[in-house]
Scaffold this motif. Structure first.
Motif, PDB file in Angstrom:
ATOM      1  N   ARG B 278       0.796  -1.227   0.000  1.00 28.86           N
ATOM      2  CA  ARG B 278       0.000   0.000   0.000  1.00 28.86           C
ATOM      3  C   ARG B 278       0.823   1.268   0.000  1.00 28.86           C
ATOM      4  O   ARG B 278       0.596   2.170  -0.784  1.00 28.86           O
ATOM      5  N   TRP B 279       1.756   1.329   0.932  1.00 25.02           N
ATOM      6  CA  TRP B 279       2.494   2.582   1.126  1.00 25.02           C
ATOM      7  C   TRP B 279       3.146   3.053  -0.173  1.00 25.02           C
ATOM      8  O   TRP B 279       3.053   4.201  -0.566  1.00 25.02           O
ATOM      9  N   LEU B 280       3.751   2.125  -0.864  1.00 24.70           N
ATOM     10  CA  LEU B 280       4.485   2.531  -2.068  1.00 24.70           C
ATOM     11  C   LEU B 280       3.555   2.753  -3.261  1.00 24.70           C
ATOM     12  O   LEU B 280       3.825   3.594  -4.105  1.00 24.70           O
ATOM     13  N   GLN B 281       2.462   1.996  -3.309  1.00 29.39           N
ATOM     14  CA  GLN B 281       1.553   2.126  -4.457  1.00 29.39           C
ATOM     15  C   GLN B 281       1.110   3.560  -4.666  1.00 29.39           C
ATOM     16  O   GLN B 281       1.179   4.091  -5.772  1.00 29.39           O
ATOM     17  N   ASP B 282       0.640   4.177  -3.609  1.00 30.36           N
ATOM     18  CA  ASP B 282       0.163   5.557  -3.729  1.00 30.36           C
ATOM     19  C   ASP B 282       1.272   6.456  -4.254  1.00 30.36           C
ATOM     20  O   ASP B 282       1.055   7.341  -5.060  1.00 30.36           O
ATOM     21  N   ARG B 283       2.462   6.192  -3.764  1.00 29.31           N
ATOM     22  CA  ARG B 283       3.584   7.048  -4.143  1.00 29.31           C
ATOM     23  C   ARG B 283       3.996   6.840  -5.593  1.00 29.31           C
ATOM     24  O   ARG B 283       4.395   7.776  -6.274  1.00 29.31           O
ATOM     25  N   ILE B 284       3.910   5.605  -6.043  1.00 34.91           N
ATOM     26  CA  ILE B 284       4.257   5.371  -7.454  1.00 34.91           C
ATOM     27  C   ILE B 284       3.201   6.033  -8.347  1.00 34.91           C
ATOM     28  O   ILE B 284       3.529   6.651  -9.364  1.00 34.91           O
ATOM     29  N   ASP B 285       1.947   5.923  -7.930  1.00 38.37           N
ATOM     30  CA  ASP B 285       0.903   6.602  -8.707  1.00 38.37           C
ATOM     31  C   ASP B 285       1.174   8.101  -8.788  1.00 38.37           C
ATOM     32  O   ASP B 285       1.069   8.716  -9.850  1.00 38.37           O
ATOM     33  N   ALA B 286       1.537   8.677  -7.643  1.00 39.69           N
ATOM     34  CA  ALA B 286       1.783  10.123  -7.620  1.00 39.69           C
ATOM     35  C   ALA B 286       2.976  10.474  -8.500  1.00 39.69           C
ATOM     36  O   ALA B 286       2.935  11.451  -9.256  1.00 39.69           O
ATOM     37  N   ALA B 287       4.022   9.664  -8.412  1.00 42.14           N
ATOM     38  CA  ALA B 287       5.213   9.938  -9.228  1.00 42.14           C
ATOM     39  C   ALA B 287       4.869   9.834 -10.707  1.00 42.14           C
ATOM     40  O   ALA B 287       5.304  10.647 -11.526  1.00 42.14           O
ATOM     41  N   ASN B 288       4.063   8.835 -11.030  1.00 42.32           N
ATOM     42  CA  ASN B 288       3.676   8.641 -12.430  1.00 42.32           C
ATOM     43  C   ASN B 288       2.949   9.876 -12.954  1.00 42.32           C
ATOM     44  O   ASN B 288       3.239  10.375 -14.040  1.00 42.32           O
ATOM     45  N   THR B 289       2.015  10.369 -12.155  1.00 43.94           N
ATOM     46  CA  THR B 289       1.259  11.546 -12.601  1.00 43.94           C
ATOM     47  C   THR B 289       2.167  12.768 -12.706  1.00 43.94           C
ATOM     48  O   THR B 289       2.086  13.520 -13.670  1.00 43.94           O
ATOM     49  N   GLU B 290       3.034  12.945 -11.735  1.00 46.70           N
ATOM     50  CA  GLU B 290       3.933  14.101 -11.796  1.00 46.70           C
ATOM     51  C   GLU B 290       4.787  14.055 -13.056  1.00 46.70           C
ATOM     52  O   GLU B 290       5.032  15.072 -13.700  1.00 46.70           O
ATOM     53  N   MET B 291       5.247  12.869 -13.392  1.00 41.95           N
ATOM     54  CA  MET B 291       6.090  12.770 -14.583  1.00 41.95           C
ATOM     55  C   MET B 291       5.294  12.996 -15.847  1.00 41.95           C
ATOM     56  O   MET B 291       5.784  13.562 -16.814  1.00 41.95           O
ATOM     57  N   LEU B 292       4.051  12.528 -15.803  1.00 44.15           N
ATOM     58  CA  LEU B 292       3.160  12.729 -16.947  1.00 44.15           C
ATOM     59  C   LEU B 292       3.005  14.222 -17.207  1.00 44.15           C
ATOM     60  O   LEU B 292       3.112  14.694 -18.338  1.00 44.15           O
ATOM     61  N   VAL B 293       2.780  14.956 -16.138  1.00 38.33           N
ATOM     62  CA  VAL B 293       2.633  16.406 -16.274  1.00 38.33           C
ATOM     63  C   VAL B 293       3.931  16.996 -16.828  1.00 38.33           C
ATOM     64  O   VAL B 293       3.911  17.870 -17.696  1.00 38.33           O
ATOM     65  N   GLY B 294       5.054  16.478 -16.346  1.00 40.03           N
ATOM     66  CA  GLY B 294       6.339  16.962 -16.831  1.00 40.03           C
ATOM     67  C   GLY B 294       6.511  16.707 -18.323  1.00 40.03           C
ATOM     68  O   GLY B 294       6.973  17.578 -19.069  1.00 40.03           O
ATOM     69  N   LEU B 295       6.089  15.522 -18.745  1.00 39.26           N
ATOM     70  CA  LEU B 295       6.205  15.157 -20.161  1.00 39.26           C
ATOM     71  C   LEU B 295       5.336  16.088 -21.007  1.00 39.26           C
ATOM     72  O   LEU B 295       5.753  16.587 -22.056  1.00 39.26           O
ATOM     73  N   VAL B 296       4.136  16.321 -20.499  1.00 40.12           N
ATOM     74  CA  VAL B 296       3.202  17.187 -21.215  1.00 40.12           C
ATOM     75  C   VAL B 296       3.755  18.615 -21.292  1.00 40.12           C
ATOM     76  O   VAL B 296       3.724  19.258 -22.334  1.00 40.12           O
ATOM     77  N   ARG B 297       4.296  19.072 -20.177  1.00 40.77           N
ATOM     78  CA  ARG B 297       4.864  20.427 -20.174  1.00 40.77           C
ATOM     79  C   ARG B 297       6.026  20.540 -21.143  1.00 40.77           C
ATOM     80  O   ARG B 297       6.201  21.543 -21.814  1.00 40.77           O
ATOM     81  N   ALA B 298       6.830  19.478 -21.196  1.00 45.19           N
ATOM     82  CA  ALA B 298       7.984  19.520 -22.088  1.00 45.19           C
ATOM     83  C   ALA B 298       7.534  19.609 -23.543  1.00 45.19           C
ATOM     84  O   ALA B 298       8.101  20.348 -24.340  1.00 45.19           O
ATOM     85  N   LEU B 299       6.492  18.859 -23.868  1.00 49.08           N
ATOM     86  CA  LEU B 299       5.958  18.919 -25.229  1.00 49.08           C
ATOM     87  C   LEU B 299       5.443  20.314 -25.536  1.00 49.08           C
ATOM     88  O   LEU B 299       5.682  20.875 -26.609  1.00 49.08           O
ATOM     89  N   ASP B 300       4.753  20.859 -24.557  1.00 49.82           N
ATOM     90  CA  ASP B 300       4.180  22.185 -24.708  1.00 49.82           C
ATOM     91  C   ASP B 300       5.289  23.218 -24.920  1.00 49.82           C
ATOM     92  O   ASP B 300       5.195  24.091 -25.781  1.00 49.82           O
ATOM     93  N   ALA B 301       6.350  23.064 -24.146  1.00 50.56           N
ATOM     94  CA  ALA B 301       7.464  24.009 -24.254  1.00 50.56           C
ATOM     95  C   ALA B 301       8.150  23.881 -25.607  1.00 50.56           C
ATOM     96  O   ALA B 301       8.579  24.876 -26.198  1.00 50.56           O
ATOM     97  N   GLN B 302       8.232  22.649 -26.114  1.00 51.06           N
ATOM     98  CA  GLN B 302       8.844  22.474 -27.434  1.00 51.06           C
ATOM     99  C   GLN B 302       8.085  23.264 -28.478  1.00 51.06           C
ATOM    100  O   GLN B 302       8.665  23.878 -29.357  1.00 51.06           O
ATOM    101  N   MET B 303       6.769  23.216 -28.365  1.00 47.34           N
ATOM    102  CA  MET B 303       5.957  23.956 -29.339  1.00 47.34           C
ATOM    103  C   MET B 303       6.177  25.459 -29.154  1.00 47.34           C
ATOM    104  O   MET B 303       6.319  26.199 -30.124  1.00 47.34           O
TER     105      MET B 303
END
Lengths: 551, 434
Positions: B278-303
């Motif tokens: 349990r403890w780690l699951q929530d954290r991996i989910d959060a990390a995944n979302t944070e990175m997703l946002v980072g990926l999206v921002r990077a794409l946006d910045a490229q444009m």
């Protein structure tokens, strides 16, 4: 892809695998599921077993065996466990003591298939290493958790963070780069202890049978320093799947390609991985130089060839020694604002403490190679050999009110000693000060007698506004810093106490060092680190690694 | 060289979170020239009517044709293809805001080189190595990014219940900004005027449209130019463009049963975790979302980094229009010989709606005319933006960035569309160029 069996400390693993220092949780956030560990790590008779050892009649080279392992998430999990434990083992062996994770917890989590993203990183707040995976153009998954290089690199980040927690703070260009460079050095040098991998990379040219054993031979021409650099290291890189099939060049490959001239340009580089490459290239080139020298000492067989296994053995011994040295050097690094020149002095000092006579010329070669890559020991605080100067026994320090026994155990007692000697040691009386660690360091002295020393770290910090820069740090604030900007300056040092409790070394970056503070602050202004948000802690090491994987 | 214009009038239209800047140059004797820089929005002000964009288009038309119903728009600049810069060019059966602009029959249409449909026969830049194929690849990448944006919007909608609200809104916002504005792009592509594809240091050949002025292109750099300053060798921009949208699609396939790594492996679903997970699951989910946002921002910045950066020298004044260029785009200009042009900037159209990354300190430091005292010769800045659409104050990424606005306000005469009265259509700034 190479399959090798490695030794790890014996322990009875729980499901995960979960051991006394590592806990694998195979949760996949993209698939929203956790793969369950189906393996037994102990036989009915109590013997510890490797559930993925080849079955009777099978070898590690059998394609069917390899395929079976690669298709099993439990094998991926065990692979990360083994590499992380091995890396931890290398640190504990080098330092002669247990090494803690920075979180204070005992078990570091590992998520081998954390998400479908081309990223792998150490996250301090999550007490975890998270390994992602991604899909190639042909749809096949690529697992970062299967790369020895990546797993060892991330584990090294976690271990370094445990030993020098302040190295992940914002600082000058070298400090962040050091985290990356050091993690690469650990990952690369540890590959050379995987002897079958190295032997495969070198390749056998011929063989002969002598009584009951087969001697594999390799041509002399393949083992000059240049040849090692140009083909063997690249061969090793290929064997460990360094490129991850993304077209990216891994650390080993780049360390070979980075010439001293190109490294010169990188000294102005702010991107940490790129700058860290300088350190990696200096170290790996020293390794190549020394390895070729040691090979030249080996006996030659007819047809101008060497015993391949002896060549590999020399490489493993040497890499092991350099790895020890690289890790032991951490004890001799100031705890804040490290730069590459200081690390070099730490490296040389660590080695001299262990091996006073530089019989093999290790230190000379290291110094030359680092110099070639623009890294030099720093003047006044070093001696002619580039090592840290010993603390002078000139009687200026007061020991009278300190209890040596207590000092090696109690941070308060040690601080009392530092505080009483603050003027002599150059501590700022105004800053917030803290002793952050006291560790024993044991080694066998040259006469074979065990020596016990104590390594203590203290840090000082001053939180100030731009307007106070001069008043506190003794120099005008850097261009571009506003009077209202908040700024934190650090200072700190390592005090090494000898077996009599006397200060043997004091290796410090003083808070009140105007020149250093100005350079650091100017760098932080120029790189937008002042007044800017710090990256969320979790992703401190993530953004870099993602970039590196071309995502 | 013909005489320079005597005044420049800048109309910064109220388009909420977006850009629409009309510049009118008035010459001795009353001759007028007009340049329109961008026309788009992703969030109109709360009080605005639905027809606001059409009203803006009609106002532009009125101004261009003032006193001469046959006058054409001289230059149209579409700095980059984000919705908040081009959505206004969309057409609707002859009645859309884009139709109104099209009717102004722009003589020149300026876009970044990344929009070039193919290498023309007399193509001399961005550089000889950029062949038609490279441009085709780039176009495919743009398409892939727009597709990824579509997936992102769908993801943000589908996961709305699982994601923190602010995060979901952010993902949706960036997704929508990157969605294909097919109608706007087609309109720009098929407008009859002469096309000019801009890259650092190129001559746009606008002398006939903007007589007596020098038009300098500071960005975007070409791939080769970028290469000369790129030290991080592993982040090849072209590779990024090809890989990132695909990676984003893979990362967004959350809960997709069709793409399981180990279909036969024994597992436990997220909804029924074991105690030890349990403890780690929530954290991996959060990390995944944070990175997703980072990926999206990077794409946006490229444009954003394909933005055209224009610097105009007109009479005694220098005007700077940087689109949404961020530091990576600026980096080449700032180390080039053209950087000294920035010293004299009199009017700064604030980059990227006032985000932190689009006004690099090294650029801002060059401006010699900023001053904490008002008076003649002081820097003028024009900001087109809307609070609460982009970024977050907690992370110090809000747009416009509070500290930047404070500094602009303290060091220049700041005109912001946010300061407009609800019924006002634009900010008007007049510069004497003599």
């Amino acid at each position: 892809m190479a399959f090798v069996e490695v030794s790890v400390p014996a322990e009875i693993l729980a499901k995960g695998p979960t051991g006394y220092r590592i806990k694998v949780v195979d949760y996949n956030a993209t698939e929203r599921r956790t793969y369950l560990d189906q393996q037994e790590y102990q036989a009915g008779d109590g013997m510890l077993v490797d559930p993925f050892a080849p079955l009777p009649g099978e070898t590690r080279e059998d394609p069917a065996y390899q395929k079976r392992l690669l298709a099993d998430p439990n094998f991926h999990a065990q692979n990360t466990y083994a590499i992380a434990m091995r890396t931890l083992g290398a640190f504990e062996r080098a330092l002669g003591r247990r090494v803690s994770w920075s979180s204070g917890g005992h078990q570091l989590h590992i998520a081998p298939h954390a998400f479908a993203q081309a990223n792998a990183f150490y996250s301090e707040p999550d007490r975890a290493l998270m390994f992602g995976y991604f899909f190639r153009q042909d749809g096949q998954p690529v697992f970062t958790c299967l790369s020895h290089d990546i797993v060892a690199h991330e584990t090294a980040h976690a271990l370094l963070d445990g030993l020098r927690s302040r190295f992940s703070e914002p600082s000058g260009p070298d400090q962040a780069a050091f985290h990356e460079g050091f993690a690469d050095i650990v990952a690369l040098l540890s590959i050379f202890s995987l002897k079958p991998v190295v032997a495969a990379a070198i390749g056998e040219d011929s063989r002969f049978v002598d009584a009951d054993r087969t001697i594999r031979l390799v041509a002399v021409g393949k083992l000059t320093a240049d040849a090692i650099r140009n083909s063997i290291l690249l061969g090793v890189a290929r064997e460990v799947g360094e490129a991850l099939e993304t077209g990216q060049r891994g650390a080993l490959r780049r360390s070979v390609e980075l010439t001293p001239e190109a490294a010169h340009l990188l000294h102005g580089e702010v991107e940490e991985h790129a700058r860290g490459e300088i350190l990696v290239a200096a170290m790996m080139n020293a390794f190549v130089e020394l390895w070729s020298e040691r090979i030249a000492e080996l006996g030659r067989f007819a047809g101008d060839s060497y015993n391949l296994d002896a060549v590999v053995e020399e490489g493993a011994k040497l890499a092991g020694h350099l790895l020890n040295m690289a890790i032991r050097a951490l004890d001799y690094c100031p705890p804040t604002d490290l730069d590459f020149g200081q690390y070099l002095s730490a490296l040389l000092t660590a080695d001299r403490e262990l091996v006073p006579e530089d019989e093999w010329g290790y230190r000379a070669v290291i110094r030359t190679m680092f110099e070639r890559y623009g890294i030099r020991p720093q003047g006044a605080t070093c001696d002619a050999e580039g090592c840290w100067q010993r603390y002078p026994a000139d009687g200026r320090l007061t020991y009278a009110r300190s209890n040596y026994q207590a000092m090696t155990r109690s941070r308060d007692e040690l601080f009392r000693f530092l505080w009483e000697n603050r003027e002599t040691l150059g501590l700022s009386p105004r800053a917030y000060s803290e002793v952050i660690s006291i560790d024993p360091a044991s080694r066998i002295g040259p006469d074979g007698i065990a020596l016990h020393e104590t390594v203590c770290q203290y840090v000082q910090r001053a939180d100030l506004f731009g307007a106070e820069f001069k008043a506190v740090l003794g120099t005008e604030r850097p261009e571009g810093m506003r009077s209202s900007d908040r700024y934190t300056a650090y200072g700190g040092g390592v005090v090494i106490l000898d077996q009599y409790g006397r200060v043997k070394y004091h290796i410090a970056n003083r808070l009140e060092d105007a020149e250093r503070q100005l350079a650091r602050a100017q760098y932080m202004v120029d790189t937008g680190q002042i007044g800017a948000p710090a990256a969320p802690d979790r992703l401190r090491f993530a953004a870099l690694h993602q970039q590196r994987m071309g995502a | 060289m013909p005489a320079a214009p005597e005044t420049a009038t800048i109309y910064a239209y109220q388009v909420g979170f977006g850009d629409c800047i009309l510049v009118r140059f008035t010459y001795a004797g009353g001759a007028l020239r007009h340049m329109l820089i961008d026309f788009g929005t992703t969030g109109l002000p709360e009080h605005a009517e639905k027809t606001q964009m059409l009203q803006v288009a009609q106002d532009i038309q009125g101004k261009v044709r003032e006193g001469d119903p046959d006058r054409r728009l001289d230059v149209l600049v579409a700095t980059h293809r984000h919705a908040d810069h081009i959505s206004g060019f969309a057409t609707r059966d002859g009645a859309g805001s884009g139709d109104v602009i099209r009717a102004l029959d722009p003589r020149f249409i300026v876009q970044p080189w990344t929009e070039a449909p193919e290498a023309p026969l007399d193509w001399e830049g961005p550089d000889a190595s950029v062949t038609g194929q490279a441009l085709r690849q780039r176009r495919a990448s743009l398409q892939a990014m727009e597709d990824a944006a579509g997936t992102l919007v769908a993801f943000a909608d589908a996961q709305a219940g699982h994601l923190p609200k602010a995060l979901a809104e952010q993902l949706r916002f960036i997704g929508q900004d990157n969605l294909s504005n097919r109608s706007a792009i087609d309109n720009l592509r098929t407008m009859p005027g002469e096309k000019r594809y801009a890259y650092h240091g190129c001559d746009l050949g606008l002398a006939s449209a903007l007589p007596g002025m020098d038009v300098h292109v500071l960005g975007p750099p070409t791939l080769r130019q970028t290469d000369t300053i790129r030290k991080q060798r592993s982040s090849d921009p072209d590779e990024f463009w090809q890989l990132a949208p695909k990676r984003l699609n893979d990362a967004l396939a959350i809960g997709d049963e069709g793409k399981l790594l180990f279909p036969n492996a024994r597992h436990r679903l997220r909804s029924k975790p074991l105690l030890e997970h349990r403890w780690l699951q929530d954290r991996i989910d959060a990390a995944n979302t944070e990175m997703l946002v980072g990926l999206v921002r990077a794409l946006d910045a490229q444009m954003n980094n394909t933005s055209v950066i224009l610097l105009l020298k007109a009479g005694s004044k220098t005007l700077l229009f940087p689109g949404d260029a961020q530091i990576e785009n600026w980096a080449y200009a700032l180390q080039s010989d053209m950087a000294s042009l920035l010293d004299d900037v009199d009017l700064y159209k604030v980059g990227h709606h006032g985000s932190r990354n689009a006004t690099p300190r090294s650029m801002w430091r060059r401006f010699t005319k900023k001053s904490d005292r008002s008076g003649p010769g002081r820097l003028t800045s024009v900001l087109s933006t809307k609070h609460g659409k982009h970024g977050s104050e907690d992370r110090k990424t809000e747009v416009p960035r509070r500290t930047l606005v404070t500094e602009l306000d303290a060091q220049s005469n700041l005109y912001s569309t946010e300061a407009l009265e609800p019924d006002a259509l634009y900010q008007e700034v007049v510069l004497d160029l003599r």
